[in-house]
Design a protein around this motif. Sequence first.
Motif, short mmCIF file in Angstrom:
data_model
loop_
_atom_site.label_atom_id
_atom_site.label_comp_id
_atom_site.label_asym_id
_atom_site.label_seq_id
_atom_site.Cartn_x
_atom_site.Cartn_y
_atom_site.Cartn_z
N PHE A 16 0.84 -1.20 0.00
CA PHE A 16 0.00 0.00 0.00
C PHE A 16 0.88 1.26 0.00
O PHE A 16 1.83 1.38 0.77
N ALA A 17 0.54 2.21 -0.87
CA ALA A 17 1.21 3.51 -0.89
C ALA A 17 0.23 4.55 -1.42
O ALA A 17 -0.43 4.33 -2.43
N ARG A 53 3.91 -2.98 7.43
CA ARG A 53 4.47 -4.31 7.18
C ARG A 53 5.58 -4.28 6.12
O ARG A 53 6.38 -5.21 6.03
N TYR A 54 5.59 -3.22 5.30
CA TYR A 54 6.54 -3.17 4.19
C TYR A 54 7.59 -2.08 4.36
O TYR A 54 8.19 -1.64 3.39
N PRO A 103 3.81 5.71 8.39
CA PRO A 103 3.47 4.28 8.32
C PRO A 103 2.19 4.01 9.12
O PRO A 103 1.99 4.57 10.21
N LEU A 104 1.32 3.16 8.58
CA LEU A 104 0.03 2.88 9.20
C LEU A 104 -0.18 1.39 9.37
O LEU A 104 0.37 0.57 8.63
N ARG A 137 -7.43 -1.85 4.98
CA ARG A 137 -8.68 -2.17 5.68
C ARG A 137 -9.41 -0.89 6.09
O ARG A 137 -10.63 -0.79 5.99
N CYS A 138 -8.65 0.11 6.54
CA CYS A 138 -9.25 1.39 6.92
C CYS A 138 -9.94 2.05 5.73
O CYS A 138 -11.07 2.53 5.84
#
Length: 509
Positions: A411-412, A430-431, A468-469, A474-475
């Motif tokens: 995700f970005a 995670r990345y 970073p989240l 999902r959000c």
Amino acid sequence: MNNAPWDQFRRHARHENLSVTERQTTWLHDCLKHNQNSAYGQLYGFEHIQSVQDFQQQLPIVDYDNLKPWIDKCASDERYQLFAGEVIAFEKTGGSHSGGKLVPYSEKGLDDFRHALSDWLAQLVEQFHIDRGTAYWALSPAMTQSTETIEGISVGGGDALYLGAEYLSAFAQISAVPLTLSQVTNVDDWQLLTLYYLACRRDLRLFSVWSPSFLTQLLEGLQHRQRSLSELLQYGGEIAGHQLQKDQATADIYQCYLESGDTSILWPQLDVISCWADASSTTLASQLMGYFPSITLQPKGLLATEAIITAPNRQNQPQLCVDSNFYEFIDEQGDIQLADSLKINHNYQVIITTNSGLYRYRIGDMVQCIGFQGDVPLLCFTGRTGVVSDLVGEKLTESFVNYCLSPLKGFAMLCPDSKSLGYCLLLDKRYLQDNKNAVGIVEQRLNENPQYAYARTLSQLVPLSCLPLEQPERCYLAWQCAQGKRLGDIKIPSLMHNDNWREIFQIVE
């Protein structure tokens, strides 16, 4: 298994011996003739149009606002407004960020869609032999009620609308999960049911979803819901009206999967995954395929609410659906090009004409011509026009931001921050190791935009920041579902164009 349901999907060889120019001209002539008695057709003299040049001279290029008065009449059940006959249904659209536009469908327009769909599925059967098993089609939970216009015309017809009775019956027979899951209103129940049915299908051949994040969330559910799913497999149970039988053999296989993380243990016959993989979906598709290292990814073509534009060919490239609509393309100089005059590596805005009443309609999608199959263009989706972030004159477009974020993994998303006058890069925690140089990489690419570079030089924009989240996908999906979007249809953008990202991702400062 019995191949009869798959036999419903066959190629429709319509004018394939003709050139693209001839096929497009033939389609346009048939469309104008069929709809010449509509109010729109009479206003613009469809019956007198003899050539593509006549068509372009007599009809204006339009957007939704131009057609809204006509669509409002259609919604009031006034027939023969934009096309011959009655409106079968409407669909609500508005891109990734908003909703509210009603797109009408005619029976002939839906036939065009079904022809392209059938061609694609027939090709999948030939290419991957998926008729030897079952398939999973993305089924969203029923989180919003279907609606109607004041005159009782359906808004959002679902699978039955797009597929028709014949194809819907075939889909039901080859689906790895019951199509009734689309009627489940509780998201947790829907997910657990989906995971149960998928875990039980050793004959699964195809995953066909829209957003790669949709399938990623399901795969993560195999881990997060392992206690509930294991109990269902071992003892059976009832969820949302579905009676589930115990299946100890699958429970044992599922346990092996949990220990190894190898998806081939669950689905040893899986051949292909079909999902969005262009533009803002590129990194998310790469993340998804990490779960399936030996499976073929077939990028979805460009299928908008308004029309199907491209579909994958045998080389898994997005090929223009020449026999489903008429197309024009605006090049970077603002000139109009036809399908036979596109140039490789050039970018274009898409204009469509459909049998559902959209004539010379600026759809808002950008494509790049990446080659030809014979004389048929191959068009890669690069982003939406009109999605622009402009804090101090930098005018960042979605297609450019897709390029800037393309080296990243997972995700970005780039978000404007009007408080600090700068941009924030949102990433998945995670990345972080994979994206440890993300800020430098993205900032360097952003500076390839002269306006952005100028604003940074003058300190009108502060340096790019990074946040970073936890589980950002999902959000975002939860927020869009709360806005009434179907879970399976949500596309996660690479660029936000306003400040509401803090609300979406529940960021407290």
